[in-house]
Design an enzyme around this catalytic site. Structure first.
Site, mmCIF file in Angstrom:
data_model
loop_
_atom_site.group_PDB
_atom_site.id
_atom_site.type_symbol
_atom_site.label_atom_id
_atom_site.label_comp_id
_atom_site.label_asym_id
_atom_site.label_seq_id
_atom_site.Cartn_x
_atom_site.Cartn_y
_atom_site.Cartn_z
ATOM 1 N N SER A 156 11.777 32.055 77.751
ATOM 2 C CA SER A 156 11.906 33.770 77.552
ATOM 3 C C SER A 156 12.106 33.936 75.817
ATOM 4 C CB SER A 156 12.792 33.846 78.596
ATOM 5 O OG SER A 156 13.860 33.852 78.481
ATOM 6 N N LYS A 194 19.536 36.002 76.678
ATOM 7 C CA LYS A 194 19.173 37.157 76.245
ATOM 8 C C LYS A 194 19.763 37.393 75.105
ATOM 9 C CE LYS A 194 16.149 36.316 79.680
ATOM 10 N NZ LYS A 194 16.901 35.075 80.171
#
Length: 235
Positions: A156, A194
């Site tokens: 990701s 993230k």
């Protein structure tokens, strides 16, 4: 954020420019980084140029200019908060002060960083685990504060240059600024890597891959574990 080889090449170019006033040749770079071919140097140079760390000057042989150095090359950036979960044992991961150069044999050339299991760059996985191994890094890749490392699993964050299998080095702290890449603990159960975005009273955990959605959560559900300061990739 640079890979170890990119960082080593940038420092080698900087040292040669400072000493000789001219950048090294590709053959010298290849030998210094112990690479088998110059194609690897071409890839590293291109990556440094794309990230804005160097500039190649046109119509001049061996013309490379250092534009900036990565944040991890600038020691002394103080941590901005206390890290709640106790994931660092003893003095592992703490950057030690340099001793007198009169005692070179005592100079700490490397800092031992504990690798605290795996972190998801994708669907969150279980929270940070106990220390599984260690890595050794030069102090100027870290700056001040305490650090730990995590093995990345998932894709990701690939558009931020973080690949599945990389090892990220994290400075432990419990707050971060918008745009920082952080280790976030969700509901005290799941840890993920993230980019942090603050949206009013909410917190967005943003992937660097369009295949993944941004998660927007209340501040009571997210605890910052630390901020990414470096990346290690084995070739």
């Amino acid at each position: 954020m640079l890979t170890r080889k990119q960082y080593e090449l940038l420092r080698f170019i900087q040292d040669r420019l400072r000493e000789d006033g001219v950048p090294p040749s590709f053959d010298e770079m290849k030998e210094a980084l112990d690479l088998r071919s110059k194609s690897g140097i071409h890839r590293l140079i291109t990556a440094l140029e794309e990230r804005g760390f160097i500039r190649r000057l046109p119509n001049r042989a061996r013309a490379i200019e250092i534009v900036k150095l990565p944040e991890q090359a600038v020691p002394g950036a103080a941590p901005r908060g206390k890290f709640t979960p106790n994931v660092i044992e003893g003095s592992l991961g703490r950057v030690r002060p340099m001793v007198s150069t009169a005692e070179p044999e005592a100079r700490p050339d490397f800092v031992t960083i504990p690798v605290m299991g795996r972190i998801a760059a994708g669907t969150p996985i279980s929270a940070i685990q106990s220390r599984s191994s260690t890595i050794a890094l030069p102090p100027d890749m870290l700056g001040s504060g305490e650090h730990f490392a995590l093995e990345v699993r998932g894709d990701s964050m690939i558009d931020a240059g973080i690949n599945d299998g990389d090892t990220v080095v994290i400075r432990r702290q419990d707050n971060a600024d918008t745009g920082d890449i952080v280790v976030a603990l969700i509901d005290d159960e799941e840890a993920t890597l993230k980019r942090l975005r603050k949206r009013g009273s909410s917190i967005a955990l943003e992937a660097a891959n369009t295949a993944y959605e941004t998660r927007v959560l209340g501040p009571d559900r997210v605890r910052i574990q630390g901020r990414l300061v470096s990346l290690f990739r084995r070739y």
